[in-house]
Design an enzyme around this catalytic site. Structure first.
Site, mmCIF file in Angstrom:
data_model
loop_
_atom_site.group_PDB
_atom_site.id
_atom_site.type_symbol
_atom_site.label_atom_id
_atom_site.label_comp_id
_atom_site.label_asym_id
_atom_site.label_seq_id
_atom_site.Cartn_x
_atom_site.Cartn_y
_atom_site.Cartn_z
ATOM 1 N N GLU A 166 0.854 -1.189 0.000
ATOM 2 C CA GLU A 166 0.000 0.000 0.000
ATOM 3 C C GLU A 166 0.890 1.239 0.000
ATOM 4 O O GLU A 166 1.856 1.285 0.756
ATOM 5 C CB GLU A 166 -0.917 0.032 1.221
ATOM 6 N N ALA A 303 2.386 -0.442 10.699
ATOM 7 C CA ALA A 303 1.719 -1.728 10.506
ATOM 8 C C ALA A 303 0.849 -1.668 9.255
ATOM 9 O O ALA A 303 0.442 -0.590 8.828
ATOM 10 C CB ALA A 303 0.853 -2.072 11.716
ATOM 11 N N MET A 304 0.567 -2.859 8.675
ATOM 12 C CA MET A 304 -0.206 -2.916 7.428
ATOM 13 C C MET A 304 -1.152 -4.107 7.454
ATOM 14 O O MET A 304 -0.768 -5.211 7.836
ATOM 15 C CB MET A 304 0.780 -3.014 6.246
ATOM 16 N N ASN A 306 -2.540 -6.320 5.452
ATOM 17 C CA ASN A 306 -2.676 -7.377 4.428
ATOM 18 C C ASN A 306 -3.689 -8.428 4.894
ATOM 19 O O ASN A 306 -3.635 -8.886 6.030
ATOM 20 C CB ASN A 306 -1.327 -8.047 4.217
ATOM 21 N N GLU A 339 -5.623 -2.606 12.642
ATOM 22 C CA GLU A 339 -5.357 -3.444 11.461
ATOM 23 C C GLU A 339 -6.429 -4.523 11.282
ATOM 24 O O GLU A 339 -6.788 -4.859 10.156
ATOM 25 C CB GLU A 339 -3.972 -4.092 11.560
ATOM 26 N N HIS A 342 -9.506 -3.239 9.551
ATOM 27 C CA HIS A 342 -9.369 -3.165 8.088
ATOM 28 C C HIS A 342 -9.741 -4.477 7.401
ATOM 29 O O HIS A 342 -10.011 -4.485 6.201
ATOM 30 C CB HIS A 342 -7.922 -2.854 7.710
HETATM 31 ZN ZN ZN Z 1 -4.994 1.801 8.629
#
Ligand code: ZN
Length: 888
Positions: A166, A303-304, A306, A339, A342
């Site tokens: 991202e 942080a992401m 996925n 996270e 999401h």
């Molecule tokens: Zn976010």
């Protein structure tokens, strides 16, 4: 994603937590109406549905080889297929049609537009095809695309691979329609050495030994999703997993020997999933959810999300018993909650294009806050959070360089810049206000209906509003929502009150609060406002320009924005303010805090006397809730900064500030008690920091004593105090102490602790030592991802030094910063300066080095410096008069 925001620094100073087994469903065709209008950088008319990706990384050479087969549909006849790719070479490219006939493709790459074009010599008729190609790409050393992170261990240095896509870096890993609207399913197969764990979005479906100490690992097919959510990690990891009660396998993964430090996050994940499964009304759809810890850091994010494989830097996931304190625990929880949110808001339902990034980020920030409070009620006993959340976002929103929550994005750089305090903080604050406006139940009904309706597809902001209007009809919801998301800025409500025939009459008038445009014609907002007297039920009104509110009785003063959920500031008429202050102690803590924060901000903009804000801070009683004392420390820190350059006055002020804060600190002391709640623990460390900053001899001596004693007596530095004590020691270090910290950094084998030591070296107030930290950042010593953080660290105390240094060594600094962050990295280094010539330098740098469409961070840094200098001149006479009145 969880970004790194400069706002967090301001919040940290104020003592506020910064911001923190199913089968793939069948593909749903994207809405044709949306397809025709959604922004894209690719030709319309070809649509991918499935990718089969095969990669073989060579970590030593920082290269990888890949092969991809993409099932696609040609909607309009064309002789070429254009998709996105960066830093790749291609071979064996061909297209086969439904009957299996294949034709070779001619490939051309356009680096500037990040496109690759496959040409076929003649027109393809509409229909389904498979495009296949071999390709080779690069493994980076900063967190975008497929990248390597090196880290120390007791067995020597190791290297692991991760991905970060991202907003627009999947195109560095696989040639693709790398835009969120182009959802597809993904098969991924990876070749790795034996002994390495391979992690993807989905569970492994098979693994085959290749006989040469390598094996080929194949993952199950993903659900239909956007490219930016694809994930891969390869390294020497450990994993701990457990089943949750809905049948999802939840796991945490970390470098070997460290995964036990992720057990807190694992527990939290189970609790959070249960809460969200209920809230969203749609169960988490993948068979597993991992959270992968990675050493090092990024200048862009922590942080992401996925899908099924959350990526988090160790500093925001692991709790090392040697150093983790209450704030770390809270940060791990809230980032994990963000996270995981999401997984629905972003992954299951995705914004059609980056204009609506706030839908992902504002919502995840809001629900993470809500869930953190709900599942940890002991952390927020005085319920002051709404005051902090809304006011934090207002800092950026008060400048001309702000932007609406929903903003048009054209380029990938603009999309990167959209990850900011407005998108996250204001987005979350506006949602909190709207939820309060329609009510919790109606809001949740709207969310459930929106998620259900758009699952596995894309949506835009108005799709959510439409669901809300149905859940809460007849409330002018759309007008309010549009006013706060389509235009930027902060409403200012002027309030005056009078007693008329035994009733309190409050008159409200809407203006606009800005820091840098005093004469601006206010925008118009429809503002939901709660007005309250004492404990009586609040009276709610939708202010459109002006409003008149009547409340029973005249005994107690009326307060505006009761509960502090409204996104606006309140300027009280002097008499009303005076009676509020007189009755302050009887108000809920959240309203006391809101009134203090507004008074401070209004004073700095010249709308209210400075003395109002300062007197409020000085009269906070000793037994007030910890959050109010955090505000006291922040207010004193603000005055201290204004007095910079006037040593005599500043010293006298510091003596007073030390005395004032020391009285409170004495009630807490250095020793922790089991009875201390989270807010009290935070306040203790905040006061140690503030007293250290004001040069309190007792605190400085005790901090140094504890630091020195800790070599032989670990109890002198308990984890709860470690970061704070080391911070005070390092900030005021002499050369010998600085060298001592450096020796600790060099001998440390834990990546987390090692990074912390290098960060401490950068935090010094001493210009000579700061220069040594900068020089060290350009050597191989601190490591590829720590070096840029060291330069940023120096900029907190020495913005001019850090900016000049980074610009002078740009060719060495550029590779230390992920390419997506460079346009913001350099301007932010100088943004804390109080010198007008720095504003000019940043402007000149931006004009020479940053594309005109990517200059928002540079413009913001320039505006912040100019406003800081102007406001300082305007505020100082009043501040000095107040100090004189105090005998200083
Ligand atoms: Zn976010």
């Amino acid at each position: 994603m969880r970004p790194i925001l400069p706002l967090c620094i301001a919040l940290a100073l104020a003592g506020v937590a910064p911001c923190s087994g199913s089968t793939a469903p069948s593909a749903q065709a994207p809405g044709d109406a949306l397809a025709a209008t959604v922004t894209t950088q690719l030709p319309r008319g070809v649509r991918p549905s499935h990718y089969a990706i095969e990669v073989a990384p060579d970590p030593g050479a920082l290269r990888f080889e890949g092969r991809v087969k993409i099932d696609l549909e040609v909607l309009e006849a064309t002789d070429r297929i254009v998709l996105q790719a960066v830093d790749m070479t291609f071979s064996d490219s061909a297209l086969s049609d439904a009957s299996g006939r294949s034709r070779a493709a001619r490939v051309s790459v356009d680096a500037a537009s990040q496109n690759v074009t496959f040409r076929f010599g003649r027109k393809l008729r509409p229909g389904t095809y498979t495009l296949s190609t071999r390709y080779a790409g690069r493994i980076g050393t900063q967190a975008n695309g497929l990248f390597a992170l090196d880290y120390p261990t007791s067995e020597g240095p190791k290297r692991a691979l991760f991905t970060q896509f991202e907003n627009s870096d999947a195109r560095r890993f696989v040639p693709s329609w790398d835009e969120p609207f182009h959802k597809a399913t993904f098969d991924l197969a990876v070749t790795a050495r034996n002994g390495e764990m391979v992690v993807g979005n989905m569970p492994v479906s098979s693994a085959e030994d290749l006989g040469d100490d390598r094996r080929r690992v194949v993952f199950q097919t993903t659900p239909r999703m956007s490219t930016y959510l694809l994930f891969l990690a390869v390294g020497e990891f450990d994993r701990i997993a457990m089943g949750d009660d809905a049948g999802t396998e939840v796991g945490v993964i970390a470098q070997k020997g460290k995964v036990e430090q992720a057990l807190y996050a694992l527990d939290a994940t189970g609790d959070i999933l249960r809460e969200y499964n209920d809230y969203f009304g749609v169960p988490y759809p993948l068979p597993k959810l991992d959270n992968i810890a990675a050493p090092g850091r990024s200048q862009f994010f922590s942080a992401m999300e996925n899908w099924g494989a959350i990526f988090t830097f160790e500093h925001s996931l692991l709790l090392d018993p040697a150093m983790a304190n209450m704030s770390d625990r809270q940060r791990v929880f809230s980032i994990t909650a963000h996270e995981i949110a999401h997984q629905w808001f972003g992954n299951l339902v995705t914004m059609a294009w980056w204009d609506d990034l706030w839908l992902n980020e504002g919502f995840a920030t809001w629900i993470a806050g809500r869930t953190t409070r709900k599942l940890n009620p002991e952390w927020d006993t005085s319920a002051t959070r709404p005051a902090f959340s809304s006011r934090a976002a207002m800092e950026q929103d008060a400048y001309v360089t702000t932007h609406p929550v929903v903003q048009h994005v054209e380029t990938v750089e603009q999309a990167s810049q959209a990850f900011d305090g407005i998108t996250y903080g204001k987005g979350a604050a506006v949602i909190a206000m709207l939820e309060d406006y329609v009510g919790e139940d109606a809001w949740r009904e709207g969310v459930r209906s929106y998620i259900g309706r758009h699952a596995y597809g894309n949506a835009a902001t108005d799709d959510l509003w439409q669901a809300m209007e149905q859940a809460a009809p007849g409330r002018q919801f759309l007008a309010v929502a549009h006013d706060f998301t389509r235009q930027s800025g902060i409403p200012l409500l002027r309030s005056s009150s009078a007693c008329v025939e035994g009733r309190t009459v409050v008159n409200l008038e809407q203006g606009e609060f800005t820091l840098d445009r005093p004469g601006k014609t206010p925008l118009r907002w429809r503002v939901p406002v709660a007005v309250r007297v004492g404990d009586a039920d609040p009276v709610r009104v939708l202010v459109d320009g002006k409003a008149r509110v009547e409340l029973p009785g005249c005994d107690a003063p009326a307060r505006v924005n009761a509960g502090q959920k409204g996104y606006f500031r309140t300027l009280y008429a002097p008499e009303q303010f005076k009676s509020l202050v007189a009755g302050m102690a009887a108000l809920p803590a959240v309203d006391q805090l809101g009134i203090m924060m507004d008074a401070s901000a209004l004073a700095s903009a010249g709308l209210q006397p400075e003395a109002d804000a300062l007197n409020l801070a000085m009269q906070v009683p000793l037994d007030a809730v910890p959050e109010l004392w955090q505000m006291v420390a922040a207010t004193l820190g603000d005055v201290d900064a204004l007095l910079e350059g006037n040593a005599g006055r500043q010293n006298a002020f510091r003596t007073m500030a030390r005395k004032h804060l020391a009285v409170k600190f004495q009630t807490l002391g250095w020793e922790l008690s089991d009875k201390d709640d989270a807010a009290l623990r935070r306040l203790r460390t905040d006061l140690i920091r503030a007293l250290g900053r004001f040069g309190d001899a007792a605190v400085l001596t005790e901090a140094r004593r504890r630091y020195e004693a800790s070599a032989t007596e670990p109890a002198a530095l308990p984890a709860a105090l470690r970061r704070t004590v080391l911070g005070v020691v390092a900030r005021s270090a002499d050369a010998a102490t600085w060298e001592h910290i450096l020796r600790s950094a060099r001998s440390e084998t834990s990546a987390l602790l090692r990074d912390q030591y290098y960060g401490l070296l950068a935090s010094t107030t001493d210009a000579v030592l700061a220069q040594r930290a900068l020089d060290m950042a350009l050597t191989d010593e601190p490591g590829a991802t720590t070096a840029a953080a060291m330069i940023s660290g120096v900029s907190l105390e020495h913005p001019d030094l850090a900016f000049d240094f980074a610009v002078a060594h740009r060719e060495q600094v550029d590779p230390l910063v992920d390419s997506t962050s460079r346009a913001r990295y350099y301007p932010r280094l100088g943004g804390g300066s109080s010198r007008l010539d720095m504003a000019e330098k940043i402007r000149a740098f931006a004009e020479a080095r940053i594309a005109p469409t990517s200059r928002r961070d540079a413009d913001s840094a320039v505006a912040a410096i100019q406003t800081r200098v102007r406001l300082r001149q305007a505020r100082l006479p009043q501040i000095e008069a107040w100090l004189t009145q105090q005998g200083i």
